[in-house]
Design an enzyme around this catalytic site. Structure first.
Site: not given
Lengths: 156, 156
Positions: A51, A62, A64, A87, A89, A92, A152
């Site tokens: 991030n 982010h 990912e 996990s 979002c 992503c 975020d």
């Protein structure tokens, strides 16, 4: 950026360790501790990242999407695995679905639960690990920085 | 990057013109001609950008994510409008949903249809314009560059 390597990260736990390393790097930089890594079908690292909201002043990276960026242009993602400390979002998760990333490994569904069920319903193989140490790191961060965390994930 | 401005882009057609300008900039750079722009509730431009796969060697910057990045960190997106030249793919639709962007204006649903119905079902206001000139530009590009286009949307 990621250094190309022939190292094979065979197990999910080994792959998750790369993503956790990115999260901890982010934390050390004063950022949000979320990291991710993209692996090819043989377990070789294509790219990893973390991030960049705080340290890069970048709301679009982010964990990912940073890993995806650092993996460079790929013709196919079908046989790749995205390992993420938290996990994914919707943003992503949408990345995973659009590019057909075949598999997602999630390190923590306790502090946040994103679009991973939607991914599983649409053909992505999803594995949850819920690493206790990781859950503590992220939980502590959220409790200490609620405004930053809400920013975020787009929560007001 | 985007220069801050007090200009008000009142109508959807004026807002779309900014996104089209980004798409044409991308085309002139040898890239995929998709652009987007994010506006505040008064119609002031927060940021605009265009696809950077070719010219930026960047698979993570689609039109919408580039506009989102160039708008910088925001505390709330609820009253913002994302205008994009092409129907948002799952990746960009996920961005809109996660950050609660209130409204999306789409310039072309003929050459591609992404996650905009899913966004509408989940509370985003979606307006489709289908600008004939834009549809021609994107259609011509896809016909001339099918491999590049497929790479950009993760199709093999």
């Amino acid at each position: 950026m990621t250094t190309p390597s022939d190292t094979v990260y065979a197990s999910d736990q080994e792959k998750l360790a790369v993503a956790i390393g990115e999260a901890l790097k982010g934390l050390a930089e004063g950022g949000i501790p979320i990291g991710a890594a993209l692996f090819d079908e043989d377990g070789r690292l294509l790219g990893s990242g973390h991030n960049q909201r705080v340290q890069g002043d970048n709301p679009a990276l982010h964990g990912e999407t940073a890993a995806f960026l650092n993996a460079g242009r790929q013709k196919s993602y079908r046989k790749t695995t995205m390992v993420t400390t938290l996990s994914p979002c919707w943003y992503c998760s949408g990345l995973v679905r659009q590019f057909g990333i075949g598999r997602v490994v999630v390190g923590d569904t306790v502090n946040f639960f994103g679009g991973q069920d939607w991914l599983a319903e649409n053909g992505t193989e999803v594995t949850t690990i819920n690493d206790p140490e990781l859950i503590t790191i992220m939980g502590d961060f959220i409790r200490a920085n609620p405004e930053l965390w809400n920013e975020d994930i787009g929560e007001e």
